[in-house]
Design a protein around this motif. Structure first.
Motif, PDB file in Angstrom:
ATOM      1  N   ARG A 112       0.809  -1.212   0.000  1.00 55.97           N
ATOM      2  CA  ARG A 112       0.000   0.000   0.000  1.00 55.97           C
ATOM      3  C   ARG A 112       0.847   1.269   0.000  1.00 55.97           C
ATOM      4  O   ARG A 112       0.527   2.242  -0.688  1.00 55.97           O
ATOM      5  CB  ARG A 112      -0.889  -0.082   1.221  1.00 55.97           C
ATOM      6  CG  ARG A 112      -1.708   1.043   1.590  1.00 55.97           C
ATOM      7  CD  ARG A 112      -2.264   0.656   2.938  1.00 55.97           C
ATOM      8  NE  ARG A 112      -3.367   1.447   3.341  1.00 55.97           N
ATOM      9  CZ  ARG A 112      -4.176   1.090   4.303  1.00 55.97           C
ATOM     10  NH1 ARG A 112      -4.006  -0.050   4.905  1.00 55.97           N
ATOM     11  NH2 ARG A 112      -5.134   1.875   4.669  1.00 55.97           N
ATOM     12  N   LYS A 117      -3.084   6.953  -3.775  1.00 55.69           N
ATOM     13  CA  LYS A 117      -4.476   6.605  -3.468  1.00 55.69           C
ATOM     14  C   LYS A 117      -5.243   6.239  -4.740  1.00 55.69           C
ATOM     15  O   LYS A 117      -6.006   5.258  -4.754  1.00 55.69           O
ATOM     16  CB  LYS A 117      -5.150   7.771  -2.752  1.00 55.69           C
ATOM     17  CG  LYS A 117      -6.497   7.435  -2.178  1.00 55.69           C
ATOM     18  CD  LYS A 117      -7.006   8.574  -1.313  1.00 55.69           C
ATOM     19  CE  LYS A 117      -8.332   8.180  -0.681  1.00 55.69           C
ATOM     20  NZ  LYS A 117      -8.814   9.166   0.256  1.00 55.69           N
ATOM     21  N   ASP A 118      -5.031   6.983  -5.814  1.00 62.16           N
ATOM     22  CA  ASP A 118      -5.712   6.688  -7.077  1.00 62.16           C
ATOM     23  C   ASP A 118      -5.279   5.345  -7.663  1.00 62.16           C
ATOM     24  O   ASP A 118      -6.109   4.583  -8.173  1.00 62.16           O
ATOM     25  CB  ASP A 118      -5.463   7.801  -8.106  1.00 62.16           C
ATOM     26  CG  ASP A 118      -6.256   9.056  -7.786  1.00 62.16           C
ATOM     27  OD1 ASP A 118      -7.281   8.943  -7.069  1.00 62.16           O
ATOM     28  OD2 ASP A 118      -5.853  10.139  -8.251  1.00 62.16           O
ATOM     29  N   LYS A 121      -6.914   2.610  -5.631  1.00 59.72           N
ATOM     30  CA  LYS A 121      -8.323   2.440  -6.019  1.00 59.72           C
ATOM     31  C   LYS A 121      -8.437   1.584  -7.273  1.00 59.72           C
ATOM     32  O   LYS A 121      -9.273   0.688  -7.345  1.00 59.72           O
ATOM     33  CB  LYS A 121      -8.975   3.805  -6.267  1.00 59.72           C
ATOM     34  CG  LYS A 121      -9.345   4.568  -5.038  1.00 59.72           C
ATOM     35  CD  LYS A 121     -10.009   5.889  -5.433  1.00 59.72           C
ATOM     36  CE  LYS A 121     -10.266   6.749  -4.226  1.00 59.72           C
ATOM     37  NZ  LYS A 121     -10.851   8.051  -4.595  1.00 59.72           N
ATOM     38  N   SER A 122      -7.595   1.869  -8.239  1.00 61.30           N
ATOM     39  CA  SER A 122      -7.620   1.112  -9.491  1.00 61.30           C
ATOM     40  C   SER A 122      -7.280  -0.357  -9.273  1.00 61.30           C
ATOM     41  O   SER A 122      -7.939  -1.256  -9.812  1.00 61.30           O
ATOM     42  CB  SER A 122      -6.640   1.698 -10.508  1.00 61.30           C
ATOM     43  OG  SER A 122      -7.027   2.975 -10.886  1.00 61.30           O
ATOM     44  N   VAL A 124      -7.493  -2.103  -6.419  1.00 58.97           N
ATOM     45  CA  VAL A 124      -8.549  -2.753  -5.627  1.00 58.97           C
ATOM     46  C   VAL A 124      -9.770  -3.025  -6.503  1.00 58.97           C
ATOM     47  O   VAL A 124     -10.362  -4.108  -6.432  1.00 58.97           O
ATOM     48  CB  VAL A 124      -8.916  -1.898  -4.388  1.00 58.97           C
ATOM     49  CG1 VAL A 124     -10.186  -2.400  -3.729  1.00 58.97           C
ATOM     50  CG2 VAL A 124      -7.771  -1.917  -3.396  1.00 58.97           C
ATOM     51  N   ASN A 125     -10.140  -2.069  -7.336  1.00 61.52           N
ATOM     52  CA  ASN A 125     -11.270  -2.295  -8.245  1.00 61.52           C
ATOM     53  C   ASN A 125     -11.020  -3.453  -9.197  1.00 61.52           C
ATOM     54  O   ASN A 125     -11.913  -4.263  -9.445  1.00 61.52           O
ATOM     55  CB  ASN A 125     -11.596  -1.027  -9.039  1.00 61.52           C
ATOM     56  CG  ASN A 125     -12.474  -0.084  -8.268  1.00 61.52           C
ATOM     57  OD1 ASN A 125     -13.322  -0.521  -7.496  1.00 61.52           O
ATOM     58  ND2 ASN A 125     -12.269   1.206  -8.452  1.00 61.52           N
ATOM     59  N   ALA A 158     -13.046  -1.219   0.627  1.00 64.46           N
ATOM     60  CA  ALA A 158     -13.215   0.236   0.744  1.00 64.46           C
ATOM     61  C   ALA A 158     -12.273   0.806   1.811  1.00 64.46           C
ATOM     62  O   ALA A 158     -11.698   1.880   1.629  1.00 64.46           O
ATOM     63  CB  ALA A 158     -14.665   0.555   1.098  1.00 64.46           C
ATOM     64  N   VAL A 161      -8.706   1.513   0.561  1.00 66.16           N
ATOM     65  CA  VAL A 161      -8.423   2.669  -0.284  1.00 66.16           C
ATOM     66  C   VAL A 161      -8.653   3.995   0.423  1.00 66.16           C
ATOM     67  O   VAL A 161      -8.379   5.051  -0.142  1.00 66.16           O
ATOM     68  CB  VAL A 161      -9.243   2.631  -1.613  1.00 66.16           C
ATOM     69  CG1 VAL A 161      -8.853   1.434  -2.423  1.00 66.16           C
ATOM     70  CG2 VAL A 161     -10.724   2.661  -1.342  1.00 66.16           C
ATOM     71  N   THR A 162      -9.165   3.963   1.651  1.00 67.76           N
ATOM     72  CA  THR A 162      -9.392   5.240   2.346  1.00 67.76           C
ATOM     73  C   THR A 162      -8.287   5.510   3.359  1.00 67.76           C
ATOM     74  O   THR A 162      -7.506   4.701   3.710  1.00 67.76           O
ATOM     75  CB  THR A 162     -10.747   5.231   3.085  1.00 67.76           C
ATOM     76  OG1 THR A 162     -10.808   4.139   3.975  1.00 67.76           O
ATOM     77  CG2 THR A 162     -11.875   5.212   2.106  1.00 67.76           C
TER      78      THR A 162
END
Length: 162
Positions: A112, A117-118, A121-122, A124-125, A158, A161-162
């Motif tokens: 991580r 962060k972006d 997110k990608s 994890v998605n 979630a 990514v936060t």
């Protein structure tokens, strides 16, 4: 991969599972041979779907094909990456999905700090959420406890990514 579906009542099981299945396999073999294909009978799987009440009435545990191959009925089969059980509860599917998702989430936690962060997110998605989305229409009407398991996976993703 070929799939054949037959609907029958428990009273018809002997006729269907002895005569009609052999006829069906014969027709499939004939068609496959016409197109220079070969049926791999030892890898063939059969599952009977039904309610617990119906499944208890099934006395036959497998079929003997005329070619000499014996195929036992399975309680779970994998179809397009989805594990289906006899009662279509998807219990095994969601358990496996949860294990794989948390394995991925744990590994992503380790790297991580290397990602923005972006980017996280990608990743994890693409690696977690896409697995949750795959064939999710099959989960319509599943038990609340299984839906909660899916929600736990989504919440963990979630949180990552936060």
């Amino acid at each position: 991969r070929s799939q054949i579906s037959k609907q029958f009542s428990p009273s018809e099981q002997v006729n269907l599972l002895t005569n009609q299945i052999n006829d069906c396999f014969h027709m499939v073999r004939k068609w496959m041979s016409k197109y220079y294909l070969q049926l791999n009978e030892p890898k063939t799987q059969i599952i009977i779907f039904g309610s617990s009440k119906i499944l208890q009435q099934i006395a036959i545990n497998g079929v003997n094909l005329l070619s000499g191959t014996t195929i036992r009925f399975l309680s779970t089969v994998k179809n397009l990456g989805v594990q289906m059980d006899q009662r279509l509860t998807f219990d095994k599917q969601i358990t496996t999905l949860k294990q794989n998702s948390f394995h991925t989430i744990r590994n992503l936690c380790k790297v991580r700090f290397l990602l923005t962060k972006d980017h996280m997110k990608s990743v994890v998605n693409s690696m977690v959420i896409s697995c949750l989305d795959y064939c999710n229409c099959l989960y319509y009407g599943i038990a609340e406890r299984l839906l909660n398991q899916l929600q736990i996976i989504q919440n963990s993703a979630a949180k990552l990514v936060t």
